[in-house]
Design an enzyme around this catalytic site. Structure first.
Site, PDB file in Angstrom:
ATOM      1  N   GLY A   1      -8.466   1.676 -17.237  1.00 49.18           N
ATOM      2  CA  GLY A   1      -9.084   1.967 -15.892  1.00 49.18           C
ATOM      3  C   GLY A   1      -9.058   3.653 -16.035  1.00 49.18           C
ATOM      4  O   GLY A   1      -8.274   4.353 -16.261  1.00 49.18           O
TER       5      GLY A   1
ATOM      6  N   ARG B   1     -11.670  -1.897 -21.894  1.00 50.40           N
ATOM      7  CA  ARG B   1     -10.288  -2.488 -22.035  1.00 50.40           C
ATOM      8  C   ARG B   1     -10.409  -3.097 -23.637  1.00 50.40           C
ATOM      9  O   ARG B   1     -11.536  -3.847 -23.851  1.00 50.40           O
ATOM     10  CB  ARG B   1     -10.035  -3.658 -20.977  1.00 50.40           C
ATOM     11  N   CYS B   2      -9.555  -3.287 -24.331  1.00 55.03           N
ATOM     12  CA  CYS B   2      -9.615  -3.585 -25.688  1.00 55.03           C
ATOM     13  C   CYS B   2      -8.528  -4.842 -25.968  1.00 55.03           C
ATOM     14  O   CYS B   2      -7.379  -4.057 -26.425  1.00 55.03           O
ATOM     15  CB  CYS B   2      -9.588  -2.523 -26.688  1.00 55.03           C
TER      16      CYS B   2
ATOM     17  N   ASP C   1      -0.053   2.406 -18.691  1.00 53.16           N
ATOM     18  CA  ASP C   1       1.123   1.955 -19.744  1.00 53.16           C
ATOM     19  C   ASP C   1       0.468   1.078 -20.831  1.00 53.16           C
ATOM     20  O   ASP C   1       1.309   1.437 -21.928  1.00 53.16           O
ATOM     21  CB  ASP C   1       2.213   1.354 -18.805  1.00 53.16           C
TER      22      ASP C   1
ATOM     23  N   SER D   1      -2.202   1.541 -22.466  1.00 52.64           N
ATOM     24  CA  SER D   1      -2.951   2.513 -23.354  1.00 52.64           C
ATOM     25  C   SER D   1      -1.745   3.275 -24.125  1.00 52.64           C
ATOM     26  O   SER D   1      -1.721   3.486 -25.183  1.00 52.64           O
ATOM     27  CB  SER D   1      -3.799   3.497 -22.463  1.00 52.64           C
TER      28      SER D   1
ATOM     29  N   THR E   1      -3.678   7.197 -14.750  1.00 51.59           N
ATOM     30  CA  THR E   1      -4.288   6.046 -13.903  1.00 51.59           C
ATOM     31  C   THR E   1      -4.148   6.319 -12.408  1.00 51.59           C
ATOM     32  O   THR E   1      -2.973   6.851 -12.038  1.00 51.59           O
ATOM     33  CB  THR E   1      -3.421   4.969 -14.357  1.00 51.59           C
TER      34      THR E   1
ATOM     35  N   ASP F   1      -3.004   4.214 -10.354  1.00 49.25           N
ATOM     36  CA  ASP F   1      -1.994   3.587  -9.935  1.00 49.25           C
ATOM     37  C   ASP F   1      -0.636   4.131  -9.617  1.00 49.25           C
ATOM     38  O   ASP F   1       0.271   3.608  -8.838  1.00 49.25           O
ATOM     39  CB  ASP F   1      -1.623   2.304 -10.716  1.00 49.25           C
TER      40      ASP F   1
ATOM     41  N   ASP G   1       1.912   3.967 -11.709  1.00 51.56           N
ATOM     42  CA  ASP G   1       3.024   2.993 -11.868  1.00 51.56           C
ATOM     43  C   ASP G   1       3.650   3.414 -13.015  1.00 51.56           C
ATOM     44  O   ASP G   1       4.282   2.264 -13.741  1.00 51.56           O
ATOM     45  CB  ASP G   1       2.231   1.688 -11.976  1.00 51.56           C
TER      46      ASP G   1
ATOM     47  N   GLY H   1      -3.754  -0.590  -6.865  1.00 52.54           N
ATOM     48  CA  GLY H   1      -2.750  -0.156  -7.233  1.00 52.54           C
ATOM     49  C   GLY H   1      -1.882  -1.255  -8.281  1.00 52.54           C
ATOM     50  O   GLY H   1      -0.810  -0.963  -8.761  1.00 52.54           O
ATOM     51  N   ARG H   2      -2.614  -2.273  -8.675  1.00 52.75           N
ATOM     52  CA  ARG H   2      -2.098  -3.274  -9.321  1.00 52.75           C
ATOM     53  C   ARG H   2      -0.870  -3.908  -8.724  1.00 52.75           C
ATOM     54  O   ARG H   2      -0.743  -4.221  -7.716  1.00 52.75           O
ATOM     55  CB  ARG H   2      -2.021  -3.153 -10.975  1.00 52.75           C
TER      56      ARG H   2
ATOM     57  N   GLU I   1       0.040   2.193  10.950  1.00 48.83           N
ATOM     58  CA  GLU I   1       1.082   1.238  11.725  1.00 48.83           C
ATOM     59  C   GLU I   1       1.801   0.280  10.812  1.00 48.83           C
ATOM     60  O   GLU I   1       2.972   0.043  11.063  1.00 48.83           O
ATOM     61  CB  GLU I   1       0.312   0.477  12.925  1.00 48.83           C
TER      62      GLU I   1
ATOM     63  N   THR J   1      -4.160  -0.927  21.180  1.00 48.28           N
ATOM     64  CA  THR J   1      -5.154  -1.858  21.024  1.00 48.28           C
ATOM     65  C   THR J   1      -5.718  -1.596  19.544  1.00 48.28           C
ATOM     66  O   THR J   1      -6.145  -2.500  18.876  1.00 48.28           O
ATOM     67  CB  THR J   1      -6.297  -1.849  21.710  1.00 48.28           C
TER      68      THR J   1
ATOM     69  N   HIS K   1     -13.472   0.078  -6.419  1.00 42.95           N
ATOM     70  CA  HIS K   1     -13.519   0.994  -7.372  1.00 42.95           C
ATOM     71  C   HIS K   1     -13.940   2.457  -6.658  1.00 42.95           C
ATOM     72  O   HIS K   1     -13.983   3.241  -7.477  1.00 42.95           O
ATOM     73  CB  HIS K   1     -14.713   0.611  -8.286  1.00 42.95           C
TER      74      HIS K   1
END
Ligand code: F6P
Length: 319
Positions: free
Chosen positions: A11, A72-73, A103, A105, A126, A128, A130, A171-172, A188, A215, A250
């Site tokens: 991505g 993406r491959c 990760d 890649s 990325t 994300d 992550d 964020g996957r 909240e 509210t 996106h």
């Protein structure tokens, strides 16, 4: 080392262009010839390798996306496919490869190094955030700021109408975008995949608070932390609130990179080129605080990403 190539994979993330620019300029200043690979590993397999010069990276520092494009491959999971990619690099006389991506890649880069002896350096790119070994990945800061912009705008209208805003973010499997944006946007509730939650309990709390006069509520939901339609239904039925769902999608992947991402891009890019120049391979770059470091790819990928529990508790105190 005379020739290196750069590719972006997985991505896209804001700051990738600034990083390509940093890699190209730093490499050329050190006397290297630089090539760009069009459309990630897919382009490498299809031999779409193009020479780059300083002009190729003019006027891109502020642009989101990636001028090298990405894809993406799935075929790259096969070693025979990776051999084609390695042979293409060798035929061009390219000895070093910089891979900017997540990760998957970086795992692809590691395989090229382990199996076919290509000198590789991975740059974490990325939205994300992550990857456990680095505090931040390229693109995360911009994505969080985009989410913050959306939370601010939604909060305005939700407050006017006494509504509950359920905001789904990317964020996957990682809750960092939700956590950082939720804290800074004053949400909240922040729902992340790493921490179990009881949506009935949350809905009942919203009902009680509504009765006390609170509210307008913002709930940030990380992708991977539950089904947004189910959550929306439960909260509206139990609390009796008008719940509006906004899936940001996106939009979080685009946009002009923030100062933090451009700075990271510059530092990561220069560090990656220096590693290749010094004959280092199978490395990734990362940051801890202000420090930029490099690490063995296998060690980096073996670290398991966890939620920052201090930040999660901070969010709990403020919500
Ligand atoms: O990894 C970045 C990311 O945007 C994730 O947050 C999301 O799950 C995924 O990519 C979406 O992928 P695609 O753009 O292929 O739909």
């Amino acid at each position: 080392m005379k020739k290196i190539a750069i590719l972006t994979s997985g991505g896209d993330a804001p700051g990738m262009n600034a990083c390509i620019r940093a890699c190209v300029r730093s490499a050329i200043n050190s006397g290297l010839e630089v090539y760009g690979v069009d459309r990630g590993f897919k382009g490498l397999v299809e031999n779409r390798i193009i020479p780059m010069d300083t002009h190729s990276v003019c006027d891109i520092i502020h642009r989101g996306g990636t001028i090298l494009k990405t894809a993406r491959c799935l075929e790259f999971k096969e070693t025979e496919t990776r051999k084609i990619a390695a042979d293409n690099l060798k035929n061009f006389g390219i000895e070093g490869l910089i891979v900017i991506g997540g990760d998957g890649s970086i795992t692809g880069a590691k395989c090229l190094s382990d199996e076919y002896g290509i000198n590789v350096v991975g740059i974490p790119g990325t939205i994300d955030n992550d990857l456990a070994y680095t505090d931040f990945t390229l693109g995360f800061d911009t994505a969080v700021n985009t989410v913050l912009w959306a939370i601010n705008a939604l909060r305005d209208t939700m407050t006017s109408h006494d509504r509950v805003s359920l905001i789904k973010v990317m964020g996957r499997h990682c809750g960092d975008i939700a956590l950082y944006a939720g804290i800074c946007g004053g949400a909240e509730y922040i729902l992340v995949p790493e921490v179990p939650y009881d949506i009935q309990k949350i809905a009942n709390e919203i009902k009680e608070n509504k009765e006390k006069g609170k509210t307008a509520i913002v709930i940030v939901l990380a992708e991977g932390a539950g089904n947004e339609q189910e959550i929306k239904t439960i909260v509206s039925v139990i609390s009796g609130s008008d719940v509006k769902l906004s899936t940001l999608g996106h939009i979080q992947r685009g946009g002009t990179p923030t100062m933090a991402d451009r700075m990271l891009a510059a530092k990561f890019g220069v560090k990656a080129v220096n590693l290749l120049l010094n004959g280092k391979t199978n490395r990734v770059v990362g940051c801890k605080g202000k420090e930029i470091f490099d690490l063995d790819i296998t060690e980096a990928l073996s670290q398991k990403k966890k939620i920052d529990s201090d930040l999660y508790h901070l969010a709990g105190e403020l919500c």
